[in-house]
Design a protein around this motif. Structure first.
Motif, mmCIF file in Angstrom:
data_model
loop_
_atom_site.group_PDB
_atom_site.id
_atom_site.type_symbol
_atom_site.label_atom_id
_atom_site.label_comp_id
_atom_site.label_asym_id
_atom_site.label_seq_id
_atom_site.Cartn_x
_atom_site.Cartn_y
_atom_site.Cartn_z
ATOM 1 N N ILE A 164 0.846 -1.212 0.000
ATOM 2 C CA ILE A 164 0.000 0.000 0.000
ATOM 3 C C ILE A 164 0.876 1.254 0.000
ATOM 4 N N GLU A 165 1.946 1.249 0.809
ATOM 5 C CA GLU A 165 2.863 2.398 0.857
ATOM 6 C C GLU A 165 3.515 2.633 -0.506
ATOM 7 N N MET A 166 3.913 1.538 -1.171
ATOM 8 C CA MET A 166 4.518 1.662 -2.509
ATOM 9 C C MET A 166 3.523 2.238 -3.506
ATOM 10 N N LEU A 167 2.261 1.757 -3.437
ATOM 11 C CA LEU A 167 1.228 2.241 -4.351
ATOM 12 C C LEU A 167 0.951 3.730 -4.147
ATOM 13 N N LEU A 168 1.018 4.165 -2.893
ATOM 14 C CA LEU A 168 0.734 5.579 -2.593
ATOM 15 C C LEU A 168 1.914 6.501 -2.871
ATOM 16 N N LYS A 171 4.190 4.852 -7.326
ATOM 17 C CA LYS A 171 3.404 3.971 -8.193
ATOM 18 C C LYS A 171 4.057 3.664 -9.538
ATOM 19 N N ASP A 172 5.110 4.423 -9.924
ATOM 20 C CA ASP A 172 5.826 4.150 -11.175
ATOM 21 C C ASP A 172 7.082 3.311 -10.946
ATOM 22 N N ILE A 179 5.939 -6.797 -9.127
ATOM 23 C CA ILE A 179 4.905 -7.325 -8.221
ATOM 24 C C ILE A 179 3.616 -7.557 -8.999
ATOM 25 N N ASN A 180 3.292 -6.627 -9.900
ATOM 26 C CA ASN A 180 2.093 -6.759 -10.734
ATOM 27 C C ASN A 180 2.162 -8.037 -11.574
ATOM 28 N N GLN A 181 3.322 -8.298 -12.187
ATOM 29 C CA GLN A 181 3.485 -9.518 -13.001
ATOM 30 C C GLN A 181 3.335 -10.774 -12.149
#
Length: 198
Positions: A164-168, A171-172, A179-181
């Motif tokens: 969540i911290e990385m997404l906030l 995000k690029d 992680i998405n893959q």
């Protein structure tokens, strides 16, 4: 217009120590210019006035030995040109070196030009060796840190909080793409196992 800067020539009789020090410097100094003038210039730049214990270097110099099995080129004379700025700094270094060696009782009054150059180049060699050791220690420290990180297992709740911290905040990030893959692959595998469409 001609360059009127006068270069100062240092011309010495070489002994085994000078031959050995030059040989060792050329092995450790990664600079492209390996000429005597360039090496001497870097040795001069490497000295911070007032910080060198020339007596300690003089003592260490006495223990300098040729590496076993290595053929060190021998020469009888040694020359290097100094530009005016380097010459000025060289004179200051030699004055400090002489004063330090007199105060510590190593020399009485005069300091031969050959010994000045040998000590100056030996100081540069010593600095190169310390840099080499520090670089090796840094690599070893990074390897240990990487090993600790690779063996570290985060609790699931902490993994979620970090995600969540990385997404906030980032995000690029390339890490998020990885992680998405991983998530897409996991999703595909679990849906195939359960017979659902992907």
């Amino acid at each position: 217009m001609k360059n009127t800067e006068i270069e100062y020539l240092i011309n010495l009789r070489a002994d085994k120590r000078l031959c050995l020090i030059e040989y060792l410097i050329k092995q450790k100094d990664k600079s492209l210019d390996q000429s005597r003038a360039a090496i001497l210039s870097r040795a001069i730049e490497n000295v911070e006035l007032g910080t060198t214990n020339w007596d300690v270097l003089y003592t260490k110099l006495q223990a300098l030995k040729q590496p076993e099995g290595e053929d060190v080129p021998q020469f009888t004379s040694w020359q290097a040109k100094l530009n005016p700025k380097d010459k000025e700094n060289y004179d200051k270094i030699c004055k400090e070196m002489r004063q330090d060696l007199i105060e510590k009782g190593i020399i009485k009054r005069t300091l031969r030009a050959q010994l000045m150059v040998v000590l100056l180049l030996y100081r540069y060699l010593d600095a190169l060796e310390r840099e080499e050791v520090m670089a090796a220690q840094k690599i070893e420290k990074e390897k240990r840190a990487d090993k600790i990180i690779s063996e570290l297992e985060l609790p699931v709740a902490q993994m979620g909080a970090i995600l969540i911290e990385m997404l906030l905040t980032d995000k690029d990030s390339p890490a998020l793409k990885e992680i998405n893959q991983i998530m897409v692959q996991w999703l595909c595998r679990t849906r195939q196992k359960s017979g659902q469409e992907v």
